[in-house]
Design a protein around this motif. Structure first.
Motif, PDB file in Angstrom:
ATOM      1  N   UNK A  61     -18.340   3.481  -6.655  1.00  0.00           N
ATOM      2  CA  UNK A  61     -19.640   4.165  -6.565  1.00  0.00           C
ATOM      3  C   UNK A  61     -20.663   3.305  -5.833  1.00  0.00           C
ATOM      4  N   UNK A  62     -20.563   1.998  -5.982  1.00  0.00           N
ATOM      5  CA  UNK A  62     -21.505   1.104  -5.303  1.00  0.00           C
ATOM      6  C   UNK A  62     -21.213   1.005  -3.816  1.00  0.00           C
ATOM      7  N   UNK A  63     -19.939   1.031  -3.454  1.00  0.00           N
ATOM      8  CA  UNK A  63     -19.541   0.908  -2.042  1.00  0.00           C
ATOM      9  C   UNK A  63     -18.427   1.884  -1.722  1.00  0.00           C
ATOM     10  N   UNK A  64     -18.731   3.158  -1.593  1.00  0.00           N
ATOM     11  CA  UNK A  64     -17.659   4.128  -1.324  1.00  0.00           C
ATOM     12  C   UNK A  64     -17.066   3.948   0.080  1.00  0.00           C
ATOM     13  N   UNK A  65     -15.771   4.145   0.141  1.00  0.00           N
ATOM     14  CA  UNK A  65     -15.058   4.062   1.413  1.00  0.00           C
ATOM     15  C   UNK A  65     -13.916   5.074   1.366  1.00  0.00           C
ATOM     16  N   UNK A  66     -14.164   6.307   1.792  1.00  0.00           N
ATOM     17  CA  UNK A  66     -13.135   7.352   1.696  1.00  0.00           C
ATOM     18  C   UNK A  66     -11.789   6.990   2.323  1.00  0.00           C
ATOM     19  N   UNK A  67     -11.740   6.327   3.508  1.00  0.00           N
ATOM     20  CA  UNK A  67     -10.416   5.994   4.042  1.00  0.00           C
ATOM     21  C   UNK A  67      -9.643   5.022   3.130  1.00  0.00           C
ATOM     22  N   UNK A  68     -10.350   4.062   2.537  1.00  0.00           N
ATOM     23  CA  UNK A  68      -9.694   3.134   1.610  1.00  0.00           C
ATOM     24  C   UNK A  68      -9.221   3.876   0.369  1.00  0.00           C
ATOM     25  N   UNK A  69     -10.046   4.773  -0.147  1.00  0.00           N
ATOM     26  CA  UNK A  69      -9.675   5.557  -1.319  1.00  0.00           C
ATOM     27  C   UNK A  69      -8.419   6.386  -1.037  1.00  0.00           C
ATOM     28  N   UNK A  70      -8.356   6.996   0.133  1.00  0.00           N
ATOM     29  CA  UNK A  70      -7.184   7.795   0.504  1.00  0.00           C
ATOM     30  C   UNK A  70      -5.939   6.916   0.603  1.00  0.00           C
ATOM     31  N   UNK A  71      -6.090   5.714   1.146  1.00  0.00           N
ATOM     32  CA  UNK A  71      -4.947   4.796   1.265  1.00  0.00           C
ATOM     33  C   UNK A  71      -4.457   4.346  -0.103  1.00  0.00           C
ATOM     34  N   UNK A  72      -5.380   4.063  -1.005  1.00  0.00           N
ATOM     35  CA  UNK A  72      -4.996   3.635  -2.357  1.00  0.00           C
ATOM     36  C   UNK A  72      -4.304   4.776  -3.088  1.00  0.00           C
ATOM     37  N   UNK A  73      -4.829   5.988  -2.945  1.00  0.00           N
ATOM     38  CA  UNK A  73      -4.207   7.146  -3.584  1.00  0.00           C
ATOM     39  C   UNK A  73      -2.799   7.365  -3.022  1.00  0.00           C
ATOM     40  N   UNK A  74      -2.646   7.257  -1.720  1.00  0.00           N
ATOM     41  CA  UNK A  74      -1.310   7.427  -1.112  1.00  0.00           C
ATOM     42  C   UNK A  74      -0.354   6.335  -1.578  1.00  0.00           C
ATOM     43  N   UNK A  75      -0.873   5.114  -1.723  1.00  0.00           N
ATOM     44  CA  UNK A  75      -0.036   4.033  -2.248  1.00  0.00           C
ATOM     45  C   UNK A  75       0.429   4.319  -3.671  1.00  0.00           C
ATOM     46  N   UNK A  76      -0.471   4.869  -4.501  1.00  0.00           N
ATOM     47  CA  UNK A  76      -0.106   5.236  -5.870  1.00  0.00           C
ATOM     48  C   UNK A  76       0.939   6.355  -5.862  1.00  0.00           C
ATOM     49  N   UNK A  77       0.767   7.335  -4.973  1.00  0.00           N
ATOM     50  CA  UNK A  77       1.750   8.425  -4.862  1.00  0.00           C
ATOM     51  C   UNK A  77       3.112   7.878  -4.448  1.00  0.00           C
ATOM     52  N   UNK A  78       3.118   6.918  -3.545  1.00  0.00           N
ATOM     53  CA  UNK A  78       4.370   6.290  -3.132  1.00  0.00           C
ATOM     54  C   UNK A  78       5.032   5.534  -4.274  1.00  0.00           C
ATOM     55  N   UNK A  79       4.237   4.822  -5.083  1.00  0.00           N
ATOM     56  CA  UNK A  79       4.790   4.101  -6.241  1.00  0.00           C
ATOM     57  C   UNK A  79       5.406   5.074  -7.237  1.00  0.00           C
ATOM     58  N   UNK A  80       4.739   6.207  -7.446  1.00  0.00           N
ATOM     59  CA  UNK A  80       5.265   7.207  -8.375  1.00  0.00           C
ATOM     60  C   UNK A  80       6.568   7.797  -7.848  1.00  0.00           C
TER      61      UNK A  80
END
Length: 188
Positions: A61-80
């Motif tokens: 919330x202090x420093x939003x970065x949508x591309x980073x958020x998307x990359x982290x979410x995709x990384x989590x999806x890959x781990x799953x």
């Protein structure tokens, strides 16, 4: 992700077994236990991996970065995906299985997913990091359904024991001494 499987004779229409998946040996044991329970009861397995943005929700919330958020979410999806594929050697679980990525702290995400009184929440338990113990403790205190805490597998206990012995051995070794007494001289 789903794999077919027959319903058991005593299946209740919406019975679910929610299991926390993270890729550790403990979560693998929990996943296999959940699938075993699903085979016995005809329930659906819901594999959940919780994830957070780097720095947590407050940091994002202090420093939003949508591309980073998307990359982290995709990384989590890959781990799953990887955890589920490796858990069943690519052959499928043999039961109805769905997977969910949930943005949030692991304990809260698991409790929120297992929100029905007839659900069963399965998670790896036992000795481990403070974080893993706190997730189990949170789930046991807040879940609206029964919670099954699966003990660590024997292999995990053996690996942890080996690691403790190796660390103890390294700490008990005297540090090499340089420039004192029997050290080799480099100026010869």
């Amino acid at each position: 992700m789903g794999s077919g499987g027959g319903a058991g004779a005593g299946e209740s229409a919406g019975r679910r077994i929610v299991v926390g998946v993270g890729g550790s040996l403990g979560s693998l044991a929990a996943l296999h236990r959940a699938v075993g329970e699903a085979r016995r009861t005809g329930a659906e397995v819901v594999a959940v991996l919780a994830w957070l943005p780097p720095g947590g929700e407050h940091g994002y919330r202090r420093s939003p970065c949508p591309p980073l958020l998307a990359a982290v979410r995709e990384g989590a999806a890959g781990r799953l995906r990887t955890a589920l594929e490796e858990a069943f050697a690519g052959a499928g679980a043999g039961v109805r299985l769905t997977s969910q990525l949930v943005r949030g702290e692991a304990g809260a995400a698991l409790v929120a997913t297992a929100d029905r009184p007839d659900d069963l929440l399965v998670l790896g338990a036992g000795r481990g990091s403070w974080y893993r113990r706190s997730v189990a403790r949170y789930c046991l205190r807040h879940a609206a359904c029964p919670v099954l805490a699966v003990p660590r597998p024997a292999l995990q206990r053996e690996l942890e024991s080996y690691h403790r012995r190796a660390v103890w051995h390294l700490r008990s070794e005297p540090a090499p001494r340089c420039g004192v007494g029997g050290a080799a001289r480099l100026d010869r």
